[in-house]
Design a protein around this motif. Sequence first.
Motif, short mmCIF file in Angstrom:
data_model
loop_
_atom_site.label_atom_id
_atom_site.label_comp_id
_atom_site.label_asym_id
_atom_site.label_seq_id
_atom_site.Cartn_x
_atom_site.Cartn_y
_atom_site.Cartn_z
N LEU A 94 12.28 -12.07 3.33
CA LEU A 94 11.54 -10.81 3.16
C LEU A 94 11.60 -9.97 4.43
O LEU A 94 11.79 -8.74 4.37
CB LEU A 94 10.09 -11.11 2.78
N MET A 95 11.48 -10.63 5.59
CA MET A 95 11.57 -9.91 6.85
C MET A 95 12.95 -9.28 7.02
O MET A 95 13.08 -8.14 7.49
CB MET A 95 11.28 -10.86 8.01
N VAL A 100 2.83 -2.30 -0.30
CA VAL A 100 2.23 -0.99 -0.05
C VAL A 100 3.11 -0.16 0.87
O VAL A 100 3.31 1.05 0.67
CB VAL A 100 0.81 -1.15 0.53
N PHE A 101 3.67 -0.81 1.88
CA PHE A 101 4.59 -0.11 2.78
C PHE A 101 5.78 0.48 2.02
O PHE A 101 6.14 1.64 2.19
CB PHE A 101 5.10 -1.06 3.87
N GLY A 102 6.41 -0.32 1.15
CA GLY A 102 7.55 0.17 0.40
C GLY A 102 7.21 1.35 -0.48
O GLY A 102 7.95 2.34 -0.53
N ALA A 103 6.06 1.28 -1.16
CA ALA A 103 5.66 2.37 -2.04
C ALA A 103 5.39 3.65 -1.24
O ALA A 103 5.81 4.75 -1.65
CB ALA A 103 4.42 1.96 -2.83
N GLY A 105 15.08 3.10 1.18
CA GLY A 105 14.51 2.03 1.98
C GLY A 105 13.15 1.59 1.46
O GLY A 105 12.83 0.39 1.41
N GLY A 106 12.33 2.56 1.04
CA GLY A 106 11.03 2.23 0.48
C GLY A 106 11.13 1.48 -0.83
O GLY A 106 10.43 0.49 -1.06
N LEU A 107 12.02 1.93 -1.71
CA LEU A 107 12.18 1.27 -3.00
C LEU A 107 12.71 -0.16 -2.84
O LEU A 107 12.25 -1.09 -3.53
CB LEU A 107 13.12 2.08 -3.89
N LEU A 108 13.66 -0.38 -1.93
CA LEU A 108 14.18 -1.71 -1.69
C LEU A 108 13.12 -2.63 -1.08
O LEU A 108 13.05 -3.82 -1.40
CB LEU A 108 15.41 -1.64 -0.78
N ALA A 129 9.28 -7.20 -1.81
CA ALA A 129 7.91 -7.74 -1.80
C ALA A 129 7.56 -8.36 -3.14
O ALA A 129 6.99 -9.45 -3.21
CB ALA A 129 6.91 -6.64 -1.43
N VAL A 130 7.91 -7.68 -4.21
CA VAL A 130 7.64 -8.21 -5.55
C VAL A 130 8.43 -9.50 -5.78
O VAL A 130 7.91 -10.50 -6.29
CB VAL A 130 7.98 -7.16 -6.63
#
Length: 407
Positions: free
Chosen positions: A225-226, A293-296, A379-382, A387-388
């Motif tokens: 994930l990181m 939350v960061f990605g969204a 980048g946000g969507l990925l 995370a999911v």
Amino acid sequence: MFRSLRERNYRYYASGQVVSLTGTWMQRAAQDWLVLELSGGSPAALGLAVALQFLPTLALTLWAGVFADRFDKRRILIVTQSALGLCGFALGTLDVTGIVALWHVYVLCFVLGCFSAVDAPVRQSFVVEMVGPAQLTNAVALNSMTFNLARIVGPAIAGVAITAIGTGWVFLANGLSSVAVVAGLLLMDTALLHRAKPSGKERGQLRAGLRYVRGRPDLIVVLVLMFCIGTFGMNFESTFAVIARNVFHHDADGYGMLITMLAVGTLSGATLAARRSAKPGSRLRLMLIGAAVFGALEALAGVMPSYWLFAVTLIPMGIAVMTFTTSANSTVQLAVEPTMRGRVMGLYMLLFMGGKPLGGLASGWLAEVFGPRWPVLLGGLLSLAAAVGGALVLSQQRKKGLIQPQG
């Protein structure tokens, strides 16, 4: 909230870091702006500079983790921090004298990246030696506060200084700021350090560290994930210069403001993490929430129509990314054997920073071909998808009894 500052050695370290990291963030802002000026505003050139700075991570970080387990971490940090300061002096001298060329910046990005690749895992694993395991989470959060306080102050100063006196003097100031952290390391009382037993000089230590991680499914999920978020989600800072200049038509002070707004959020997130460090709870759960939350929020920022709406969205985005990174860091450090900590943190930093060349090149290409907003949006969507996916994998592993619930 500041319990780890009761440790004398950590106070010296944190004090030096405030000054040194402020200089580092001043240099990062000035370096991005200098590359854009020398390249005629090319996002691809900026992406290449980012890639060169983080490329050495791929070759050196794992071995730096082995060195951290085998040798005196404090002495290694004195050498690496001194070298990082000299890089600032070199680039500043070239710039101030008016002979700097784009290839000079590229070479120094690579050299700086080499020393940073060694410095990062050693510095991360040295924190627990200064404060002990009981205060580690608090110290990690306070390190993040220091880092993000510098992220607020540094670019703000740089934005004004670039306009007033030019980028060269900013680089020289960063070289001078490295004296503070080296002085803090030299002033430490080594008898007060919580040192783990050195790992020795036997062969196969790197392979032993990798086998250790392979047998820990919880660590694998955190590390993957990181890597995903570090590579695709956290390359936004190099994109900010392009967005400020090419989308919203602001000068260097506008670019500095974007980094400052993000840093307001990350400083707030680090403060909340320091307060939470005294409370029981699942670090893994908090890490996954922060990542999602960061990605969204990053995807949302990518479609904001105005400069100030974009800037304001960066504040909650900063809180979320700091929740993720602080939780991930403390989860890994507290979950491993002390004799393996350097090697595991070497792998952690490799995956976190080693994807930066790929992410930097991809961001530059996306910005060049499709527009500066696309690296932020994708980048946000990925990051959200990662995370999911991480949450689903951890849930399955818990059902199989491969992961024990955290307290």
